[in-house]
Write an enzyme that holds these catalytic residues in place. Sequence first.
Site, PDB file in Angstrom:
ATOM      1  CB  THR A  14       5.008   0.947   2.894  1.00 54.10           C
ATOM      2  OG1 THR A  14       3.415   1.130   3.737  1.00 54.10           O
ATOM      3  CG2 THR A  14       5.938   0.835   4.117  1.00 54.10           C
ATOM      4  CB  SER A  60      -6.312   4.202   2.318  1.00 56.94           C
ATOM      5  OG  SER A  60      -5.496   3.092   3.056  1.00 56.94           O
TER       6      SER A  60
END
Length: 339
Positions: A14, A60
């Site tokens: 992020t 992920s």
Amino acid sequence: MNNSSILIIYTGGTIGMKTDPVVGALRPFDFSQILEEVPELKKFAGSIDSYSFDPLIDSSDIDPEMWKKMAVTIRDNYDKYDGFVVLHGTDTMSYSASALSFMLQNLSKPVIFTGSQLPVGAPRTDGKENLVSAVEIAAAKNPDGSSRVPEVAIYFGSVLMRGNRTTKVNAESFEAFRSPNLEPLAETGINIRYNDRVIRKWNGLPLVVSLGLDTRVSILKIHPGITPQVVSNILLGPETRAVIIETYGAGNAPSAPWFLDLVREAAASKILVNVTQCPAGTVDMDLYATGKQMKDAGVVSGYDSTTEAMLAKLFHLLGSGYSDSEVKAQLAVNLKGEI
Ligand code: ASP
């Protein structure tokens, strides 16, 4: 400011993401925009270089090949830099920091993972503080010139934690990580307060990078109502060399005969490790009869390890060529401050 040289390894996450106008969701962008957003970074070290993964990824998608790439990047640049900062998505940061802690042996320099909950370009971002402090910590030296924190650590939300002690505990808060079984290595406020009593010391040996990782490990989380089929599928899976059993409390599990029969059968040919589902505290299989029966069935203790650290430790030990009995013996050893 000191004259340390720092390499920032940017893997994604992020911190460097922007909203993609086409899909309307966050996607990673290149490192130059991070530097644009945080020009003050340069004040905290003598020189800062960067190396970006290509492609940049949401964490992920992290896998053991990427852990090897991180470890090799650090190995290949080890003599050139005084410290390393790894920018990484928060979702799997604890797994990656745990893995690197076992792969980088005899570490004498800081490897500080960080990231953020909001992109670095967002008005209320936590990314700037996390990045600036991570660089300052990676650059910090003792009076004799040695690194202040020669460990793989995570800096997040004003706290520096041993990487293999951490878990992501919050998907929204800026305090996204916890180290429930070990005090912080440092805390930041007006000053950075280092907890030198807890920080591990370099053992004086040259860096050895261990790239062997065997991923034949499964995780079985015990819960009320778990069925023999589920337990059997996971414990007796033919491709599995080791199973982490996430138990209740101090390492307790059901006493149903079918359950214990399956545990005994699996323990005859596999490594079974007991790790508690509780966020804090340790496995003690001598405390309750429901724990003792696990020990008697051949399960070994994971003590107060996190599941993330245990997974990484097993990948590393199984990938290092040890026999199953040697792996079991090593599981009782505190290799990198993980227990
Ligand atoms: N999904 C993101 C990642 O782990 C979340 C973050 O960076 O905080 O890459």
